[in-house]
Design a protein around this motif. Structure first.
Motif, PDB file in Angstrom:
ATOM      1  N   ARG A  22     -45.663  25.055 -59.587  1.00 48.50           N
ATOM      2  CA  ARG A  22     -44.162  25.193 -58.546  1.00 48.50           C
ATOM      3  C   ARG A  22     -45.337  25.394 -56.812  1.00 48.50           C
ATOM      4  O   ARG A  22     -45.481  24.974 -56.229  1.00 48.50           O
ATOM      5  CB  ARG A  22     -43.177  25.723 -58.417  1.00 48.50           C
ATOM      6  CG  ARG A  22     -42.135  25.331 -57.379  1.00 48.50           C
ATOM      7  CD  ARG A  22     -41.006  25.288 -58.482  1.00 48.50           C
ATOM      8  NE  ARG A  22     -40.698  24.767 -58.595  1.00 48.50           N
ATOM      9  CZ  ARG A  22     -39.780  24.422 -60.109  1.00 48.50           C
ATOM     10  NH1 ARG A  22     -38.767  25.452 -60.177  1.00 48.50           N
ATOM     11  NH2 ARG A  22     -39.586  23.733 -60.589  1.00 48.50           N
ATOM     12  N   ASP A  23     -45.393  26.813 -56.679  1.00 48.31           N
ATOM     13  CA  ASP A  23     -45.451  27.283 -55.264  1.00 48.31           C
ATOM     14  C   ASP A  23     -46.571  28.742 -55.065  1.00 48.31           C
ATOM     15  O   ASP A  23     -45.547  29.511 -55.918  1.00 48.31           O
ATOM     16  CB  ASP A  23     -44.449  26.987 -54.673  1.00 48.31           C
ATOM     17  CG  ASP A  23     -44.723  27.636 -53.811  1.00 48.31           C
ATOM     18  OD1 ASP A  23     -45.551  28.219 -52.560  1.00 48.31           O
ATOM     19  OD2 ASP A  23     -43.920  28.192 -53.071  1.00 48.31           O
ATOM     20  N   LEU A  24     -48.171  28.620 -55.902  1.00 51.47           N
ATOM     21  CA  LEU A  24     -48.283  30.137 -55.683  1.00 51.47           C
ATOM     22  C   LEU A  24     -49.026  30.377 -55.059  1.00 51.47           C
ATOM     23  O   LEU A  24     -50.385  29.922 -53.870  1.00 51.47           O
ATOM     24  CB  LEU A  24     -49.227  30.058 -56.450  1.00 51.47           C
ATOM     25  CG  LEU A  24     -49.194  29.858 -58.304  1.00 51.47           C
ATOM     26  CD1 LEU A  24     -50.095  28.979 -59.078  1.00 51.47           C
ATOM     27  CD2 LEU A  24     -48.853  31.025 -58.670  1.00 51.47           C
ATOM     28  N   THR A  25     -48.637  31.602 -54.056  1.00 48.74           N
ATOM     29  CA  THR A  25     -49.732  32.160 -52.718  1.00 48.74           C
ATOM     30  C   THR A  25     -50.036  34.255 -53.419  1.00 48.74           C
ATOM     31  O   THR A  25     -49.186  34.501 -53.081  1.00 48.74           O
ATOM     32  CB  THR A  25     -48.698  32.200 -51.579  1.00 48.74           C
ATOM     33  OG1 THR A  25     -48.610  31.211 -51.791  1.00 48.74           O
ATOM     34  CG2 THR A  25     -49.349  32.727 -50.558  1.00 48.74           C
ATOM     35  N   PHE A  26     -51.340  33.753 -52.797  1.00 55.65           N
ATOM     36  CA  PHE A  26     -52.054  35.045 -53.575  1.00 55.65           C
ATOM     37  C   PHE A  26     -53.043  35.176 -52.425  1.00 55.65           C
ATOM     38  O   PHE A  26     -53.820  33.993 -52.466  1.00 55.65           O
ATOM     39  CB  PHE A  26     -51.956  35.786 -54.731  1.00 55.65           C
ATOM     40  CG  PHE A  26     -52.440  34.966 -55.175  1.00 55.65           C
ATOM     41  CD1 PHE A  26     -52.467  33.492 -56.185  1.00 55.65           C
ATOM     42  CD2 PHE A  26     -53.803  35.268 -55.392  1.00 55.65           C
ATOM     43  CE1 PHE A  26     -53.395  32.751 -57.057  1.00 55.65           C
ATOM     44  CE2 PHE A  26     -55.249  34.190 -56.418  1.00 55.65           C
ATOM     45  CZ  PHE A  26     -53.749  33.241 -57.165  1.00 55.65           C
ATOM     46  N   THR A  27     -53.580  36.660 -52.687  1.00 58.72           N
ATOM     47  CA  THR A  27     -54.807  36.429 -52.277  1.00 58.72           C
ATOM     48  C   THR A  27     -56.001  37.142 -52.888  1.00 58.72           C
ATOM     49  O   THR A  27     -55.286  38.493 -53.526  1.00 58.72           O
ATOM     50  CB  THR A  27     -54.799  37.292 -50.231  1.00 58.72           C
ATOM     51  OG1 THR A  27     -54.129  38.623 -50.246  1.00 58.72           O
ATOM     52  CG2 THR A  27     -54.735  36.065 -49.420  1.00 58.72           C
ATOM     53  N   VAL A  28     -57.092  37.394 -53.024  1.00 59.80           N
ATOM     54  CA  VAL A  28     -58.053  37.938 -53.593  1.00 59.80           C
ATOM     55  C   VAL A  28     -59.433  38.434 -52.178  1.00 59.80           C
ATOM     56  O   VAL A  28     -60.193  37.948 -51.805  1.00 59.80           O
ATOM     57  CB  VAL A  28     -58.780  37.397 -54.576  1.00 59.80           C
ATOM     58  CG1 VAL A  28     -59.508  38.454 -55.396  1.00 59.80           C
ATOM     59  CG2 VAL A  28     -57.905  36.954 -55.877  1.00 59.80           C
ATOM     60  N   GLU A  29     -59.036  40.060 -51.922  1.00 59.75           N
ATOM     61  CA  GLU A  29     -59.947  40.868 -51.362  1.00 59.75           C
ATOM     62  C   GLU A  29     -61.662  40.642 -52.249  1.00 59.75           C
ATOM     63  O   GLU A  29     -61.418  40.815 -52.952  1.00 59.75           O
ATOM     64  CB  GLU A  29     -59.797  42.102 -50.970  1.00 59.75           C
ATOM     65  CG  GLU A  29     -58.024  42.111 -50.005  1.00 59.75           C
ATOM     66  CD  GLU A  29     -58.589  41.519 -49.786  1.00 59.75           C
ATOM     67  OE1 GLU A  29     -59.793  41.627 -48.313  1.00 59.75           O
ATOM     68  OE2 GLU A  29     -56.812  41.380 -48.110  1.00 59.75           O
ATOM     69  N   ASN A  30     -61.758  40.669 -50.844  1.00 67.01           N
ATOM     70  CA  ASN A  30     -64.038  40.910 -51.570  1.00 67.01           C
ATOM     71  C   ASN A  30     -64.264  41.670 -52.497  1.00 67.01           C
ATOM     72  O   ASN A  30     -63.702  43.248 -51.708  1.00 67.01           O
ATOM     73  CB  ASN A  30     -64.418  40.365 -50.441  1.00 67.01           C
ATOM     74  CG  ASN A  30     -65.125  39.224 -49.858  1.00 67.01           C
ATOM     75  OD1 ASN A  30     -64.181  38.172 -50.361  1.00 67.01           O
ATOM     76  ND2 ASN A  30     -65.193  38.925 -48.332  1.00 67.01           N
ATOM     77  N   GLY A  31     -65.116  41.529 -53.426  1.00 68.54           N
ATOM     78  CA  GLY A  31     -64.738  42.349 -54.590  1.00 68.54           C
ATOM     79  C   GLY A  31     -64.074  43.291 -54.912  1.00 68.54           C
ATOM     80  O   GLY A  31     -64.407  44.249 -55.981  1.00 68.54           O
ATOM     81  N   ASP A  32     -62.963  42.580 -55.107  1.00 71.45           N
ATOM     82  CA  ASP A  32     -62.208  43.145 -55.959  1.00 71.45           C
ATOM     83  C   ASP A  32     -62.014  42.332 -57.265  1.00 71.45           C
ATOM     84  O   ASP A  32     -62.616  41.359 -57.336  1.00 71.45           O
ATOM     85  CB  ASP A  32     -60.420  42.128 -54.807  1.00 71.45           C
ATOM     86  CG  ASP A  32     -58.793  43.860 -55.524  1.00 71.45           C
ATOM     87  OD1 ASP A  32     -59.621  44.275 -56.452  1.00 71.45           O
ATOM     88  OD2 ASP A  32     -58.261  43.633 -55.224  1.00 71.45           O
ATOM     89  N   LEU A  33     -61.081  43.105 -58.130  1.00 73.42           N
ATOM     90  CA  LEU A  33     -61.190  42.433 -59.811  1.00 73.42           C
ATOM     91  C   LEU A  33     -59.554  42.783 -59.722  1.00 73.42           C
ATOM     92  O   LEU A  33     -58.859  43.343 -60.313  1.00 73.42           O
ATOM     93  CB  LEU A  33     -62.038  43.457 -60.188  1.00 73.42           C
ATOM     94  CG  LEU A  33     -61.807  43.011 -62.255  1.00 73.42           C
ATOM     95  CD1 LEU A  33     -62.891  43.969 -62.615  1.00 73.42           C
ATOM     96  CD2 LEU A  33     -61.013  42.721 -62.964  1.00 73.42           C
ATOM     97  N   VAL A  34     -60.023  40.550 -59.753  1.00 67.35           N
ATOM     98  CA  VAL A  34     -58.015  40.649 -60.095  1.00 67.35           C
ATOM     99  C   VAL A  34     -57.638  40.258 -61.425  1.00 67.35           C
ATOM    100  O   VAL A  34     -58.209  39.254 -61.819  1.00 67.35           O
ATOM    101  CB  VAL A  34     -57.510  40.013 -59.141  1.00 67.35           C
ATOM    102  CG1 VAL A  34     -55.584  39.249 -59.344  1.00 67.35           C
ATOM    103  CG2 VAL A  34     -57.110  41.103 -57.564  1.00 67.35           C
TER     104      VAL A  34
END
Lengths: 257, 260
Positions: A22-34
């Motif tokens: 429906r509506d997904l918003t997120f960010t993954v920073e460089n070098g992160d493990l999400v």
């Protein structure tokens, strides 16, 4: 950096429309493990395919390192759940790992170096001339991981990579992903339906709702960076975090009913 | 060889021996007129005579030439058309009904056309052979292309393989077992049509020799030549199978089950 903004995906076939995301918003920073975790059928795989540029979204944007994703972006590698179908049975392990590099026009010598290094990193040195189907399931998934690692991606997408291997192999592979991530300075987005796995692996855990999917909640896993199967999983903080994630997922399921 | 497969082979040989014996006995016992069916021994003697003539070997060469060239053209065309049509969904949908219409037309029905175009030349043989074997290959290649694993294809796309690389490294190896099946089927059909064309049109080859033997009343020779076409068919099928097994050692149907 990976930015997902208002991502929406509607499947339409034969006049029927199914809203998967429906509506997904997120960010993954460089070098992160999400880790992305959600109830089964919540569109995790749809989401990953949109990020990988394999599927065209209906709305919203995916941006990787400042470029909008409209097809498979460079610098991204993907590990699929179905390792047996993702590896090419007509090629040896070495050729499987080497082929994407050849397509990237990496010179031969460098290619051989990368393949050797990647296979050694996943503990498969010596199996180069075997065919994937001669290896066990866990080893096949290691080959797939080696193929992704040798590609030297800045972002690694993993789609429930350990869902089809046995529990002990799974623990080994989880530790492998942690150690590769720490050594290679790569951004990892790991999708799973296993709450323990998400908390054990991730530096952040994003919880998804049931379909049509939105972001339900997000936590930072404040466990020490050095983790091991025995002590981390016995840590009271680990238990607290997994309880929290579990409750959120249950809430998401209830809301959808 | 296991004792069981050796047993099967022995049974097969015994069956063949039995057939030869029956053919020997039927005319000798007067059950059939030996003007129509000479005993095995006479056919064998005629075969030995034929093997000594240059005309026989010339005919074998002519038949195999028509067979090989026709098969080669059919396989090349079938593979190329199959991959292009199979890989483009619009083309596949647009051609499906046409293929279903053209495929069942018996090649033999094209004999008048072949004669009109090429007379009794090799061209006539090739037209019939290519038409009949092309569909065998095409249909198999279409199945093969449809069998591409979506995960394998997505893997290739996610690593940014070019269109050509996806054909070369994903589609082609997937379709290959089907291609071999197509070649094996086409090889047998091609021989049938090569002999038919020679027999009916009179193009040079074994078929023509059979017709000549028949009209000149050399019945044992006729049977000997018929047996030779049968042996060619067996040889072609065996060769195709060996070729297939060698090239597909990685494939499930050849490698056998491997414990996961």
């Amino acid at each position: 950096m990976l930015e997902v903004q208002g991502l929406r995906k509607v499947y339409s076939s034969g006049g029927r429309e199914v809203e998967a995301l429906r509506d997904l918003t997120f960010t993954v920073e460089n070098g992160d493990l999400v880790c992305l975790v959600g109830p089964s059928g919540c569109g995790k795989t749809t989401l990953l395919r949109c990020i990988a540029g394999l599927l065209q979204q209906t709305g919203g944007t995916v941006t990787l390192d400042g470029h909008q994703v409209s097809g498979p972006p460079p610098g991204l590698a993907m590990v699929f759940q179905e390792y047996g179908r993702s590896l090419f049975p007509w090629m040896s392990v070495r050729d499987n790992v080497s082929l994407p590099l050849k397509q990237k026009r990496v010179p031969r010598q460098r290619r051989d170096e990368l393949v050797d290094k990647a296979l050694a990193a996943v503990g498969l040195a010596g199996t180069e001339s075997a065919y994937p189907w001669q290896l066990s399931g866990g080893m096949q998934q290691r080959v797939a991981i080696a193929r992704a690692v040798a590609y030297e991606p800045s972002t690694l997408l993993m789609d429930e990579p350990f869902a089809a291997v046995d529990a002990q192999t799974r623990a080994d592979l989880e530790d492998l992903v942690r150690s590769l991530w720490q050594r290679l300075n790569v951004t990892v987005l790991f999708i799973t339906h296993d709450i323990d796995e998400a908390v054990y692996l991730g530096r952040r855990v994003i919880m998804l709702s049931s379909s049509p999917t939105v972001v339900q909640d997000e936590i930072t896993v404040d466990l020490p960076a050095e983790r091991d199967q025995l002590h981390t999983r016995a840590d009271p903080r680990f238990t607290e975090l997994r309880t929290h994630v579990y409750e959120q997922i249950q809430k998401a399921k209830r809301l959808s009913r | 060889m296991s004792s069981r497969s050796r047993g099967t082979a022995l049974l097969g040989l015994a069956g063949l021996g039995g057939l030869l014996l029956v053919i020997e006995l039927l005319p000798r016992l007067g059950l059939v007129d030996d003007a129509y069916l000479p005993p095995t021994s006479e056919i064998a003697a005629a075969l030995a005579d034929e093997l000594g003539t240059a005309a026989f070997w010339q005919a074998v060469g002519d038949t195999l030439t028509g067979w090989a060239i026709g098969l080669l053209i059919a396989v090349a065309a079938g593979v190329v058309v199959g991959i292009v049509v199979g890989a483009v969904p619009v083309l596949r949908a647009a051609t499906a009904s046409t293929i279903e219409f053209l495929r069942p037309i018996p090649s033999v029905a094209l004999i008048p056309l072949a004669v009109l175009l090429y007379g009794t030349d090799l061209g006539s043989v090739l037209l019939l052979v290519v038409y009949a074997s092309f569909w065998q290959v095409l249909v198999q290649v279409l199945y093969g292309v449809a069998d591409v694993d979506p995960i394998a294809d997505e893997t290739a796309r996610s690593f940014r393989f070019s269109g050509w690389a996806r054909v070369r490294h994903v589609l082609w190896p997937t379709a290959l077992p089907y291609v071999f099946t197509g070649i094996r089927l086409a090889a047998s059909v091609a021989l049938v049509l090569a002999v038919t064309a020679e027999l009916v049109i009179g193009a040079p080859g074994l078929g023509k020799l059979i017709a000549v033997a028949q009209t000149s009343g050399a019945v044992p020779d006729m049977y000997a030549l018929i047996a030779v076409t049968g042996l060619l068919g067996v040889a072609i099928n065996l060769a195709a199978r060996v070729f297939e097994r060698r090239s597909l050692s990685w494939h499930q149907s050849v490698r056998g089950e491997v414990p996961a």
